[in-house]
Scaffold this motif. Structure first.
Motif, mmCIF file in Angstrom:
data_model
loop_
_atom_site.group_PDB
_atom_site.id
_atom_site.type_symbol
_atom_site.label_atom_id
_atom_site.label_comp_id
_atom_site.label_asym_id
_atom_site.label_seq_id
_atom_site.Cartn_x
_atom_site.Cartn_y
_atom_site.Cartn_z
ATOM 1 N N SER A 155 -3.406 -6.809 3.198
ATOM 2 C CA SER A 155 -4.080 -7.942 3.835
ATOM 3 C C SER A 155 -5.501 -7.537 4.188
ATOM 4 O O SER A 155 -5.791 -6.355 4.413
ATOM 5 C CB SER A 155 -3.339 -8.369 5.114
ATOM 6 O OG SER A 155 -3.415 -7.360 6.099
ATOM 7 N N LYS A 156 -6.391 -8.524 4.207
ATOM 8 C CA LYS A 156 -7.795 -8.238 4.527
ATOM 9 C C LYS A 156 -7.948 -7.727 5.951
ATOM 10 O O LYS A 156 -8.817 -6.904 6.245
ATOM 11 C CB LYS A 156 -8.639 -9.502 4.320
ATOM 12 C CG LYS A 156 -8.740 -9.935 2.866
ATOM 13 C CD LYS A 156 -9.619 -11.169 2.729
ATOM 14 C CE LYS A 156 -9.743 -11.584 1.267
ATOM 15 N NZ LYS A 156 -10.591 -12.803 1.107
ATOM 16 N N SER A 157 -7.101 -8.224 6.854
ATOM 17 C CA SER A 157 -7.211 -7.809 8.254
ATOM 18 C C SER A 157 -6.892 -6.333 8.431
ATOM 19 O O SER A 157 -7.487 -5.653 9.273
ATOM 20 C CB SER A 157 -6.284 -8.658 9.127
ATOM 21 O OG SER A 157 -4.924 -8.505 8.714
ATOM 22 N N LEU A 158 -5.946 -5.829 7.647
ATOM 23 C CA LEU A 158 -5.604 -4.404 7.722
ATOM 24 C C LEU A 158 -6.565 -3.548 6.910
ATOM 25 O O LEU A 158 -6.640 -2.337 7.103
ATOM 26 C CB LEU A 158 -4.174 -4.186 7.214
ATOM 27 C CG LEU A 158 -3.035 -4.748 8.053
ATOM 28 C CD1 LEU A 158 -1.690 -4.498 7.365
ATOM 29 C CD2 LEU A 158 -3.030 -4.115 9.446
ATOM 30 N N GLY A 159 -7.277 -4.164 5.986
ATOM 31 C CA GLY A 159 -8.231 -3.431 5.167
ATOM 32 C C GLY A 159 -7.574 -2.510 4.154
ATOM 33 O O GLY A 159 -8.158 -1.497 3.758
ATOM 34 N N ASN A 160 -6.363 -2.846 3.736
ATOM 35 C CA ASN A 160 -5.622 -1.978 2.810
ATOM 36 C C ASN A 160 -5.463 -2.595 1.419
ATOM 37 O O ASN A 160 -4.589 -2.203 0.660
ATOM 38 C CB ASN A 160 -4.245 -1.654 3.382
ATOM 39 C CG ASN A 160 -3.383 -2.894 3.571
ATOM 40 O OD1 ASN A 160 -3.877 -4.022 3.527
ATOM 41 N ND2 ASN A 160 -2.093 -2.695 3.799
ATOM 42 N N ASP A 171 0.845 -1.192 0.000
ATOM 43 C CA ASP A 171 0.000 0.000 0.000
ATOM 44 C C ASP A 171 0.883 1.247 0.000
ATOM 45 O O ASP A 171 2.122 1.156 -0.035
ATOM 46 C CB ASP A 171 -0.971 -0.007 1.189
ATOM 47 C CG ASP A 171 -0.268 0.118 2.547
ATOM 48 O OD1 ASP A 171 0.952 0.417 2.581
ATOM 49 O OD2 ASP A 171 -0.930 -0.077 3.578
ATOM 50 N N ASP A 199 -8.456 -3.242 -4.832
ATOM 51 C CA ASP A 199 -9.103 -4.102 -5.815
ATOM 52 C C ASP A 199 -8.893 -3.506 -7.210
ATOM 53 O O ASP A 199 -9.329 -2.386 -7.482
ATOM 54 C CB ASP A 199 -10.598 -4.204 -5.511
ATOM 55 C CG ASP A 199 -11.321 -5.180 -6.440
ATOM 56 O OD1 ASP A 199 -10.679 -5.696 -7.372
ATOM 57 O OD2 ASP A 199 -12.528 -5.410 -6.218
#
Length: 215
Positions: free
Chosen positions: A33-38, A26, A41
């Motif tokens: 990662s999905k957990s960081l939401g960064n 990023d 798409d």
């Protein structure tokens, strides 16, 4: 694993050339990662988000331009600000092409019936110089693409479009295009160069911006 297997079985590598690349991070340099939401798409970059004012649709060509403009040999970053900067570069290319095409409406290229093109030997020295710079740029782009140095090719195209086309040649050519009579030699010689520029430019960006070069 394919290398080890092929060397063990066939005593040679399974490929002739290997191109390696880094990770996509990023804008802050963190792994996505999905957990960081960064996570970015690609489809959202192309089609935009639910709120087009906040997340506009940039199209596939802008995403392709970003891919071609980064040094993939190391980790690369992407995010809203980086995509926006890439779009500004894309818009520069688009507006330059639009300006050139707008001044070729009544021009008939060499080889066509009723051609209004001026032979190379009769062109003014400035026009010959510009065609020389175009040739040198296209050669540089071809060499960079052959070496898989897409960033070098992209930067050369952007530099040429901005520095030598927009900021210099197109700027000093305005009087010849707007003030001279329709069939004046000064105007036709400039159009001859503009036609060569847009043709060469479209071919050079075709592999990077296929939609833009086609339109």
């Amino acid at each position: 694993s394919s290398l080890l297997t092929s060397v063990a079985v066939n005593d040679k590598a399974p490929y002739k050339t290997v191109l390696t690349h880094g990770f996509v991070l990023d804008e802050k340099g963190f792994k996505m990662s999905k957990s960081l939401g960064n996570v970015i798409d690609p489809l959202q970059v192309i089609e935009g988000g639910n709120n087009k004012k906040v997340e506009p649709a940039y199209g596939a060509d802008v995403l392709r331009l970003w891919v071609a403009s980064v040094d993939y040999s190391g980790d690369v970053g992407i995010g809203p600000n980086i995509v926006k900067q890439t779009f500004e570069s894309y818009r520069k290319l688009r507006n330059t092409a639009r300006y050139v095409l707008g001044n070729l409406a009544d021009f008939v290229p060499e080889g066509q019936e009723g051609s209004t093109a001026i032979p190379y030997d009769e062109l003014p020295s400035l026009d010959k110089w510009m065609l020389g710079r175009l040739s040198a740029t296209l050669k540089e782009v071809d060499e960079a693409m052959d070496a898989f140095e897409f960033q070098r090719a992209t930067q050369e195209l952007l530099r040429f479009a901005s520095a030598e086309m927009s900021n210099f040649y197109l700027d000093v050519a305005k009087d010849r295009l707007y003030i001279s009579a329709t069939d004046d030699f000064r105007r036709r010689s400039c159009q001859t160069v503009l036609h060569a520029l847009i043709e060469g430019f479209a071919k050079a960006i075709a592999s990077i911006l296929p939609h833009r070069s086609e339109s």
